[in-house]
Write a protein that holds these residues in place. Structure first.
Motif, PDB file in Angstrom:
ATOM      1  N   SER A   1       0.852  -1.184   0.000  1.00 48.55           N
ATOM      2  CA  SER A   1       0.000   0.000   0.000  1.00 48.55           C
ATOM      3  C   SER A   1       0.889   1.236   0.000  1.00 48.55           C
ATOM      4  CB  SER A   1      -0.907   0.001   1.245  1.00 48.55           C
ATOM      5  OG  SER A   1      -1.715  -1.164   1.275  1.00 48.55           O
ATOM      6  N   PRO A   2       1.227   1.759  -1.176  1.00 49.67           N
ATOM      7  CA  PRO A   2       2.177   2.879  -1.225  1.00 49.67           C
ATOM      8  C   PRO A   2       1.655   4.175  -0.651  1.00 49.67           C
ATOM      9  CG  PRO A   2       1.274   2.420  -3.403  1.00 49.67           C
ATOM     10  CD  PRO A   2       0.823   1.304  -2.507  1.00 49.67           C
ATOM     11  N   PHE A   3       0.310   4.332  -0.566  1.00 52.35           N
ATOM     12  CA  PHE A   3      -0.249   5.609  -0.149  1.00 52.35           C
ATOM     13  C   PHE A   3      -0.931   5.514   1.214  1.00 52.35           C
ATOM     14  CE2 PHE A   3      -0.769   5.699  -4.901  1.00 52.35           C
ATOM     15  CZ  PHE A   3       0.353   6.487  -5.124  1.00 52.35           C
ATOM     16  N   ASP A   4      -0.778   6.551   2.005  1.00 52.32           N
ATOM     17  CA  ASP A   4      -1.441   6.692   3.293  1.00 52.32           C
ATOM     18  C   ASP A   4      -2.810   7.315   3.031  1.00 52.32           C
ATOM     19  OD1 ASP A   4      -2.363   7.321   5.794  1.00 52.32           O
ATOM     20  OD2 ASP A   4      -0.489   8.205   6.509  1.00 52.32           O
ATOM     21  N   ARG A   5      -3.831   6.486   2.967  1.00 51.58           N
ATOM     22  CA  ARG A   5      -5.158   6.961   2.583  1.00 51.58           C
ATOM     23  C   ARG A   5      -5.763   7.887   3.641  1.00 51.58           C
ATOM     24  NH1 ARG A   5      -7.082   7.074  -2.197  1.00 51.58           N
ATOM     25  NH2 ARG A   5      -9.197   6.548  -1.523  1.00 51.58           N
ATOM     26  N   GLN A   6      -5.453   7.654   4.905  1.00 52.24           N
ATOM     27  CA  GLN A   6      -5.962   8.540   5.952  1.00 52.24           C
ATOM     28  C   GLN A   6      -5.349   9.937   5.825  1.00 52.24           C
ATOM     29  OE1 GLN A   6      -8.453   7.883   8.091  1.00 52.24           O
ATOM     30  NE2 GLN A   6      -8.658   5.973   6.959  1.00 52.24           N
ATOM     31  N   VAL A  24     -21.957  10.422  -0.686  1.00 52.53           N
ATOM     32  CA  VAL A  24     -21.560   9.215   0.028  1.00 52.53           C
ATOM     33  C   VAL A  24     -20.082   9.306   0.385  1.00 52.53           C
ATOM     34  CG1 VAL A  24     -21.375   6.700  -0.073  1.00 52.53           C
ATOM     35  CG2 VAL A  24     -23.251   7.853  -1.235  1.00 52.53           C
ATOM     36  N   VAL A  25     -19.773   9.269   1.658  1.00 59.43           N
ATOM     37  CA  VAL A  25     -18.382   9.273   2.101  1.00 59.43           C
ATOM     38  C   VAL A  25     -17.902   7.834   2.149  1.00 59.43           C
ATOM     39  CG1 VAL A  25     -16.755  10.006   3.884  1.00 59.43           C
ATOM     40  CG2 VAL A  25     -18.832  11.340   3.459  1.00 59.43           C
ATOM     41  N   ALA A  26     -17.022   7.472   1.253  1.00 59.43           N
ATOM     42  CA  ALA A  26     -16.526   6.102   1.164  1.00 59.43           C
ATOM     43  C   ALA A  26     -15.189   6.100   0.451  1.00 59.43           C
ATOM     44  CB  ALA A  26     -17.525   5.199   0.429  1.00 59.43           C
ATOM     45  N   ASP A  27     -14.409   5.082   0.711  1.00 55.74           N
ATOM     46  CA  ASP A  27     -13.123   4.908   0.049  1.00 55.74           C
ATOM     47  C   ASP A  27     -13.361   4.398  -1.371  1.00 55.74           C
ATOM     48  OD1 ASP A  27     -10.525   4.013  -0.795  1.00 55.74           O
ATOM     49  OD2 ASP A  27      -9.925   3.927   1.306  1.00 55.74           O
ATOM     50  N   GLU A  28     -12.683   5.006  -2.343  1.00 57.73           N
ATOM     51  CA  GLU A  28     -12.863   4.588  -3.731  1.00 57.73           C
ATOM     52  C   GLU A  28     -12.466   3.137  -3.960  1.00 57.73           C
ATOM     53  OE1 GLU A  28     -11.371   8.951  -4.026  1.00 57.73           O
ATOM     54  OE2 GLU A  28     -11.226   7.259  -2.658  1.00 57.73           O
ATOM     55  N   GLU A  29     -11.626   2.590  -3.089  1.00 52.24           N
ATOM     56  CA  GLU A  29     -11.191   1.206  -3.252  1.00 52.24           C
ATOM     57  C   GLU A  29     -12.224   0.205  -2.757  1.00 52.24           C
ATOM     58  OE1 GLU A  29      -6.953   0.236  -2.542  1.00 52.24           O
ATOM     59  OE2 GLU A  29      -6.849   2.229  -1.648  1.00 52.24           O
ATOM     60  N   PHE A  30     -13.195   0.653  -1.948  1.00 50.64           N
ATOM     61  CA  PHE A  30     -14.186  -0.254  -1.368  1.00 50.64           C
ATOM     62  C   PHE A  30     -15.573   0.364  -1.530  1.00 50.64           C
ATOM     63  CE2 PHE A  30     -10.248  -0.329   1.176  1.00 50.64           C
ATOM     64  CZ  PHE A  30      -9.802  -1.597   0.846  1.00 50.64           C
ATOM     65  N   LEU A  31     -16.126   0.275  -2.727  1.00 46.39           N
ATOM     66  CA  LEU A  31     -17.407   0.898  -3.019  1.00 46.39           C
ATOM     67  C   LEU A  31     -18.537   0.145  -2.324  1.00 46.39           C
ATOM     68  CD1 LEU A  31     -16.951   1.631  -6.837  1.00 46.39           C
ATOM     69  CD2 LEU A  31     -16.614   3.197  -4.899  1.00 46.39           C
ATOM     70  N   ASP A  58      -4.694   0.034  -4.705  1.00 46.25           N
ATOM     71  CA  ASP A  58      -4.891  -1.159  -5.529  1.00 46.25           C
ATOM     72  C   ASP A  58      -5.760  -0.774  -6.719  1.00 46.25           C
ATOM     73  OD1 ASP A  58      -5.287  -3.651  -6.621  1.00 46.25           O
ATOM     74  OD2 ASP A  58      -5.783  -4.633  -4.733  1.00 46.25           O
ATOM     75  N   LEU A  59      -5.136  -0.291  -7.784  1.00 41.46           N
ATOM     76  CA  LEU A  59      -5.892   0.151  -8.951  1.00 41.46           C
ATOM     77  C   LEU A  59      -6.633  -0.988  -9.638  1.00 41.46           C
ATOM     78  CD1 LEU A  59      -6.634   2.601 -10.668  1.00 41.46           C
ATOM     79  CD2 LEU A  59      -4.568   2.201 -12.033  1.00 41.46           C
TER      80      LEU A  59
END
Length: 374
Positions: free
Chosen positions: A76-81, A169-176, A197-198
């Protein structure tokens, strides 16, 4: 003093509206960068209410889909938080639209590609919508209802007005958090370059599309901000004897079609474009990137730049890329992609060997026609 002023903006761009009712927030399973227990997903939001409840995946499934990031950056290269905090900070600035010029331009170009498809879309999804940069260009004749998804709640709360009924909708694009075969159209503009994770993100988009649904997206490409990248690297080599990544990795255009195909999309279209913006200097480039919420969020980012290094980088930037009027250019490469979900009604290529006329015969006909004209 200079180092303190630019410390918050040192990270450069990565390589990666509410109506009454309710919607869903799915920001779960994320461990804190320093360790600690993973948080359970929280669900909330705004929407038009009514029968829209059937769109959402039960919260237990959303929690199962989310997985904690890898602080080492290996997977996971990016810190999503951190990216969520950056985008929330940018949305709360006194004039958030001041730095939205690039997002509005690309959002308009994505909307143009939607208009090129001669059909109406009853229900659409905007992945990584931010303040609604695509929605403001769409019409209710083309899109009847739109769900806007973003990781930053402040961006959604400060969304621009649009004539289309929307759900935030507040959600992570990786987990719709939506059920399979829900949307007629999915759009995304300048968001997917930050997902860890593209391939998974593309699969999630494909899953929530209805058969014969279409995905239209835009993301930053590999040559984005090459001027800034080179200037920072040369300055660090000169002043510190080595360099750290300040511009995050991007996806290559040669890989994009393959990733979309693996996710299940067909009838693919991928094209690339460049937008060049002129700035007074390097500091203004960094300031606007921070205002866009596009500061670096890689796990292996360098926390700050030394005063001597940033001043050297500004001088190198001006010397190598400066314009005659004293400004400096910043190049943004944009990948545009269109992919369809399979349906029996879609046109398919004929079977190999089923042609009744050869290309050689066609060449002979062209030759005969040209001789007759003479």
């Amino acid at each position: 003093m200079v180092a303190a002023a630019v410390a918050g903006a040192a990270g450069a761009l990565g390589g990666a509206a509410a109506v009454g009712g309710w919607a869903v927030r799915a920001l779960g399973g994320a461990a804190a960068p320093g360790g600690g227990a993973a948080r359970a997903p929280r669900l909330w939001g705004w929407g038009w209410g009514g029968s829209s409840r059937r769109l959402w995946v039960p919260s237990g499934q959303a929690a199962a889909a989310a997985s904690p990031p890898d602080p080492s950056g290996a997977l996971s290269p990016f810190d999503r938080q951190l990216k969520r905090k950056q985008k929330n900070w940018a949305a709360l600035q006194p004039e958030p639209a001041k730095c939205d010029y690039l997002r509005e331009e690309v959002g308009g170009r994505v909307a143009d590609r939607v208009f090129d498809i001669t059909r109406a879309f009853p229900l659409a999804l905007d992945v990584g919508s931010g303040r609604g940069y695509i929605a403001q260009h769409l019409t209710k004749e083309t899109v009847e209802k739109l769900i806007q998804v973003d990781i930053a709640e402040n961006a959604l709360k400060n969304a621009m007005e649009t004539e289309i009924p929307t759900v935030s909708v507040v959600a992570d694009e990786e987990f719709l958090p939506f059920k399979e075969d829900t949307f007629d159209l999915v759009v995304s503009s300048l968001s997917l370059h930050w997902v860890n994770d593209l391939p998974r993100a593309f699969r999630e988009i494909h899953q929530v599309l209805k058969p014969d649904g279409v995905f239209i997206g835009a993301m930053f490409g590999g040559d984005t901000l090459y001027e800034l990248r080179c200037s920072l690297q040369l300055a660090e080599l000169e002043r510190e004897g080595g360099f750290s990544p300040h511009v995050s990795p991007f996806t290559a255009v040669s890989d994009l079609g393959h990733l979309l195909s693996r996710a299940g999309f067909n009838t693919l279209t991928v094209d690339t474009d460049e937008i060049q913006v002129n700035y007074p200097g390097l500091f203004e480039v960094m300031e606007d990137l921070q205002g866009m919420g596009e500061s670096n969020c890689s796990w292996n980012r360098k926390p700050l730049l030394h005063r001597e290094t940033i001043l050297a980088a500004a001088a190198i930037y001006q010397e190598m890329y400066g314009n005659s009027d004293g400004s400096v250019p910043a190049t943004f490469q944009i990948y545009y992609m269109i992919g369809w979900k399979f349906h029996e009604s879609q046109a398919r290529p004929a079977q190999r060997g089923s042609a009744t006329v050869s290309l050689g015969d066609l060449a002979k006909i062209n030759g005969l026609l040209s001789r007759r004209k003479k």
